[in-house]
Design a protein around this motif. Structure first.
Motif, PDB file in Angstrom:
ATOM      1  N   LEU A  14       0.910  -1.007   0.047  1.00  0.00           N
ATOM      2  CA  LEU A  14       0.093   0.185   0.054  1.00  0.00           C
ATOM      3  C   LEU A  14       0.710   1.243  -0.074  1.00  0.00           C
ATOM      4  O   LEU A  14       1.958   1.391   0.625  1.00  0.00           O
ATOM      5  N   PHE A  15       0.407   2.105  -0.881  1.00  0.00           N
ATOM      6  CA  PHE A  15       1.088   3.539  -0.614  1.00  0.00           C
ATOM      7  C   PHE A  15       0.299   4.716  -1.208  1.00  0.00           C
ATOM      8  O   PHE A  15      -0.742   4.311  -1.743  1.00  0.00           O
ATOM      9  N   GLN A  16       0.620   5.987  -1.063  1.00  0.00           N
ATOM     10  CA  GLN A  16      -0.272   6.950  -1.321  1.00  0.00           C
ATOM     11  C   GLN A  16       0.464   7.638  -2.695  1.00  0.00           C
ATOM     12  O   GLN A  16       1.503   7.979  -2.643  1.00  0.00           O
ATOM     13  N   ARG A  17      -0.335   7.873  -3.835  1.00  0.00           N
ATOM     14  CA  ARG A  17       0.366   8.437  -5.112  1.00  0.00           C
ATOM     15  C   ARG A  17       0.340  10.174  -4.870  1.00  0.00           C
ATOM     16  O   ARG A  17      -0.131  10.820  -3.850  1.00  0.00           O
ATOM     17  N   GLN A  18       1.082  10.704  -5.788  1.00  0.00           N
ATOM     18  CA  GLN A  18       1.261  12.068  -5.603  1.00  0.00           C
ATOM     19  C   GLN A  18      -0.154  12.701  -5.926  1.00  0.00           C
ATOM     20  O   GLN A  18      -0.064  14.014  -5.584  1.00  0.00           O
ATOM     21  N   ASP A  19      -0.914  12.249  -6.445  1.00  0.00           N
ATOM     22  CA  ASP A  19      -2.472  12.899  -6.668  1.00  0.00           C
ATOM     23  C   ASP A  19      -3.296  12.678  -5.543  1.00  0.00           C
ATOM     24  O   ASP A  19      -4.499  12.801  -5.455  1.00  0.00           O
ATOM     25  N   TYR A  22      -4.842   6.662  -2.906  1.00  0.00           N
ATOM     26  CA  TYR A  22      -4.366   5.476  -2.415  1.00  0.00           C
ATOM     27  C   TYR A  22      -4.123   4.302  -3.302  1.00  0.00           C
ATOM     28  O   TYR A  22      -4.819   4.271  -4.245  1.00  0.00           O
ATOM     29  N   SER A  23      -3.043   3.664  -3.471  1.00  0.00           N
ATOM     30  CA  SER A  23      -2.993   2.464  -4.381  1.00  0.00           C
ATOM     31  C   SER A  23      -2.370   1.007  -3.578  1.00  0.00           C
ATOM     32  O   SER A  23      -1.614   1.235  -2.547  1.00  0.00           O
ATOM     33  N   ALA A  24      -2.764  -0.016  -4.209  1.00  0.00           N
ATOM     34  CA  ALA A  24      -2.236  -1.319  -3.560  1.00  0.00           C
ATOM     35  C   ALA A  24      -1.847  -1.880  -5.008  1.00  0.00           C
ATOM     36  O   ALA A  24      -2.214  -2.074  -6.085  1.00  0.00           O
ATOM     37  N   ARG A  25      -0.641  -2.911  -4.670  1.00  0.00           N
ATOM     38  CA  ARG A  25      -0.142  -3.581  -5.568  1.00  0.00           C
ATOM     39  C   ARG A  25       0.182  -4.979  -4.997  1.00  0.00           C
ATOM     40  O   ARG A  25       0.564  -5.177  -3.829  1.00  0.00           O
ATOM     41  N   PHE A  26       0.127  -5.926  -6.113  1.00  0.00           N
ATOM     42  CA  PHE A  26       0.936  -7.367  -5.491  1.00  0.00           C
ATOM     43  C   PHE A  26       0.934  -8.204  -6.793  1.00  0.00           C
ATOM     44  O   PHE A  26       0.140  -7.770  -7.783  1.00  0.00           O
ATOM     45  N   GLU A  39      -9.578   6.763  -3.866  1.00  0.00           N
ATOM     46  CA  GLU A  39      -9.380   7.872  -3.029  1.00  0.00           C
ATOM     47  C   GLU A  39      -9.405   7.555  -1.540  1.00  0.00           C
ATOM     48  O   GLU A  39      -8.641   8.281  -0.616  1.00  0.00           O
ATOM     49  N   LYS A  40     -10.184   6.469  -1.116  1.00  0.00           N
ATOM     50  CA  LYS A  40     -10.351   5.998   0.132  1.00  0.00           C
ATOM     51  C   LYS A  40      -9.210   4.915   0.413  1.00  0.00           C
ATOM     52  O   LYS A  40      -9.274   3.780  -0.335  1.00  0.00           O
ATOM     53  N   LEU A  41      -8.528   5.078   1.558  1.00  0.00           N
ATOM     54  CA  LEU A  41      -7.857   3.951   1.921  1.00  0.00           C
ATOM     55  C   LEU A  41      -8.417   2.805   2.437  1.00  0.00           C
ATOM     56  O   LEU A  41      -7.704   1.538   1.856  1.00  0.00           O
ATOM     57  N   SER A  42      -9.565   2.774   2.884  1.00  0.00           N
ATOM     58  CA  SER A  42     -10.139   1.753   3.184  1.00  0.00           C
ATOM     59  C   SER A  42     -10.759   0.654   2.015  1.00  0.00           C
ATOM     60  O   SER A  42     -10.715  -0.479   2.207  1.00  0.00           O
ATOM     61  N   VAL A  43     -10.863   1.332   1.161  1.00  0.00           N
ATOM     62  CA  VAL A  43     -11.700   0.714  -0.034  1.00  0.00           C
ATOM     63  C   VAL A  43     -10.262   0.114  -0.688  1.00  0.00           C
ATOM     64  O   VAL A  43     -10.610  -1.215  -1.252  1.00  0.00           O
ATOM     65  N   VAL A  44      -9.302   0.662  -0.665  1.00  0.00           N
ATOM     66  CA  VAL A  44      -7.903   0.021  -1.472  1.00  0.00           C
ATOM     67  C   VAL A  44      -7.663  -1.161  -0.506  1.00  0.00           C
ATOM     68  O   VAL A  44      -7.131  -2.071  -0.812  1.00  0.00           O
ATOM     69  N   ARG A  45      -7.701  -0.833   0.899  1.00  0.00           N
ATOM     70  CA  ARG A  45      -7.096  -2.124   1.530  1.00  0.00           C
ATOM     71  C   ARG A  45      -8.077  -3.155   1.546  1.00  0.00           C
ATOM     72  O   ARG A  45      -7.363  -4.450   1.505  1.00  0.00           O
ATOM     73  N   LYS A  46      -9.281  -2.965   1.476  1.00  0.00           N
ATOM     74  CA  LYS A  46     -10.618  -4.115   1.376  1.00  0.00           C
ATOM     75  C   LYS A  46      -9.969  -4.789  -0.046  1.00  0.00           C
ATOM     76  O   LYS A  46      -9.924  -6.319  -0.092  1.00  0.00           O
ATOM     77  N   LEU A  48      -7.241  -5.329  -1.761  1.00  0.00           N
ATOM     78  CA  LEU A  48      -5.971  -5.730  -1.646  1.00  0.00           C
ATOM     79  C   LEU A  48      -5.927  -7.006  -0.904  1.00  0.00           C
ATOM     80  O   LEU A  48      -5.562  -8.206  -1.348  1.00  0.00           O
ATOM     81  N   ASN A  49      -6.839  -7.073   0.321  1.00  0.00           N
ATOM     82  CA  ASN A  49      -6.979  -8.135   1.177  1.00  0.00           C
ATOM     83  C   ASN A  49      -7.738  -9.480   0.363  1.00  0.00           C
ATOM     84  O   ASN A  49      -7.593 -10.350   0.341  1.00  0.00           O
ATOM     85  N   ASP A  50      -9.054  -8.810  -0.482  1.00  0.00           N
ATOM     86  CA  ASP A  50      -9.801  -9.753  -1.171  1.00  0.00           C
ATOM     87  C   ASP A  50      -9.130 -10.545  -2.399  1.00  0.00           C
ATOM     88  O   ASP A  50      -9.291 -11.368  -2.489  1.00  0.00           O
ATOM     89  N   ALA A  51      -8.227  -9.505  -2.966  1.00  0.00           N
ATOM     90  CA  ALA A  51      -7.265 -10.066  -4.074  1.00  0.00           C
ATOM     91  C   ALA A  51      -6.579 -11.108  -3.856  1.00  0.00           C
ATOM     92  O   ALA A  51      -6.292 -12.143  -4.564  1.00  0.00           O
ATOM     93  N   LYS A  52      -5.750 -10.825  -2.548  1.00  0.00           N
ATOM     94  CA  LYS A  52      -4.809 -11.863  -2.227  1.00  0.00           C
ATOM     95  C   LYS A  52      -5.388 -13.339  -1.672  1.00  0.00           C
ATOM     96  O   LYS A  52      -4.913 -14.225  -1.767  1.00  0.00           O
TER      97      LYS A  52
END
Length: 401
Positions: A14-19, A22-26, A39-46, A48-52
């Motif tokens: 997880l990290f935050q972009r310059q714009d 929030y972004s997630a990668r794996f 734009e929401k960290l909670s959405v991005v975290r969810k 990432l967890n679901d995808a993994k």
């Protein structure tokens, strides 16, 4: 650990972009990099967890997100490699690479329809692919999507009911008795004369011939044992041995006097090769081959084929010269290959009264249907002989009253 723009740690992937989004990668199990941002960290975290979780627990229920190429490499690695024959895996990969992937590789697997797959086969027909190659593509597609059903990715196989267009199929080449004699006469003195002579007496497949070892020959009981086949694959380092084509291929073949002579002559010839060579191959697995190169290396189907074509070229050179000298019509000796000799052996056996079920065992076929349908062909001479019987005419030309 990724961070936001203020330096706060967000967690792995997880990290935050310059714009400010929030972004997630794996990287998933296929080696494909997956990314999502919001734009929401909670959405991005969810996400990432679901995808993994989905990636870790397989593809079931995630068909909408999986493309055909991703599934193919997962399927081939887990369900085919090391389970089916190496040649089968090789055929799957080849047909996928050249015919299937270019057409549907990027499509989501759940969106592939029968029309997409039938179009692949129709395009192959238009591109003048051999019928057998088209069938391999059909088999690959059906197996691929059947595996997806078993893994609960899809519920119906879109490859059911596919049809391969078939051109007029030319009957397999069989040497007449005269052609057989001519070919062997011109083969004398060549490096693989004994190999061709043995093929015409045993009906071995080219790979079985190349994989034959001296311990497989029982001179006392006049038998030859088929226990392996010679395969070739650059990705595997060149030549290697595989098991016979099917259970029936693991067999014993009775040896005729001509077969015994060819093998004994080959043993003498190979001894001379060893004496002359200063660079005899040192791999133990290839040390006891019946047929080899001048330095003891394996002989593949392509070499047997190429040397046959040289013999046939010499036959045709002489035939052209003879036709010109005598002012007669030139009759070409048509191309032939090692499998032609297998066809020829089978046909000679039927002509000489060998029972089809016995021939099936000698050839190593899984069913007698294959034996009768693929390898037994009536020669022109045999047709004339049979029709003369119908007219009541004996071989000496005397009509039976």
């Amino acid at each position: 650990m990724g961070k936001d723009l203020k330096g706060k740690e967000l967690g792995v992937g997880l990290f935050q972009r310059q714009d400010k989004r929030y972004s997630a990668r794996f990287t998933n199990r296929y080696g494909r990099r997956m990314q999502f941002y919001d734009e929401k960290l909670s959405v991005v975290r969810k996400w990432l967890n679901d995808a993994k979780y989905e990636d870790e627990h397989g593809l079931a229920g995630t068909g909408e997100k999986v493309c055909v190429s991703e599934w193919f490499w997962q399927w081939i690695k887990i369900y085919k490699e090391g389970i089916v024959k190496d040649n089968t895996v090789k055929n799957y990969k080849s047909r996928f690479k050249y015919n299937i992937e270019p057409a549907i590789g990027t499509m989501q697997i759940t969106k592939v329809k029968k029309i997409h797959l039938q179009t692949i086969l129709n395009d192959m027909y238009e591109d003048e692919y051999a019928y057998g190659t088209m069938v391999l593509a059909q088999i690959t597609m059906h197996a691929l999507f059947d595996g997806a059903i078993q893994s609960e990715i899809i519920t119906k196989n879109p490859a059911d009911g596919l049809k391969c267009k078939q051109r007029d199929v030319k009957e397999a080449r069989v040497l007449t008795k005269q052609e057989q004699d001519v070919f062997l006469e011109y083969s004398k003195g060549t490096m693989y004369y004994n190999a061709y002579a043995l093929l015409l007496q045993t009906g071995l497949r080219p790979g079985e011939l190349g994989g034959l070892k001296w311990e497989d020959i029982d001179f006392e009981n006049r038998e030859l044992r088929v226990r392996r086949t010679l395969l070739q694959d650059k990705s595997k380092g060149g030549f290697y041995f595989g098991s016979p084509k099917n259970k029936m291929s693991n067999r014993e073949i009775p040896l005729t006097d001509k077969a015994i002579k060819a093998l004994k002559d080959q043993r003498i010839y190979q001894f001379k090769l060893r004496q002359r060579s200063n660079n005899w191959q040192k791999k133990k697995e290839f040390d006891n081959l019946v047929f080899c190169t001048i330095n003891g290396n394996p002989v593949g189907d392509s070499t047997f084929r190429r040397m046959m074509m040289r013999v046939i070229t010499n036959i045709n050179i002489d035939r052209r010269a003879e036709a010109q000298i005598n002012n007669t019509a030139y009759v070409e000796f048509e191309p032939a290959h090692p499998h032609t000799l297998r066809h020829t052996f089978a046909t000679r056996c039927i002509e000489d009264g060998v029972k089809p079920n016995v021939l099936q065992k000698i050839l190593g076929h899984a069913s007698i249907t294959i034996t009768m349908g693929l390898y037994v062909h009536e020669t022109q001479e045999e047709k004339h002989c049979e029709i003369r019987k119908l007219g009541g005419i004996k071989e000496d030309g005397v009509k039976v009253v």
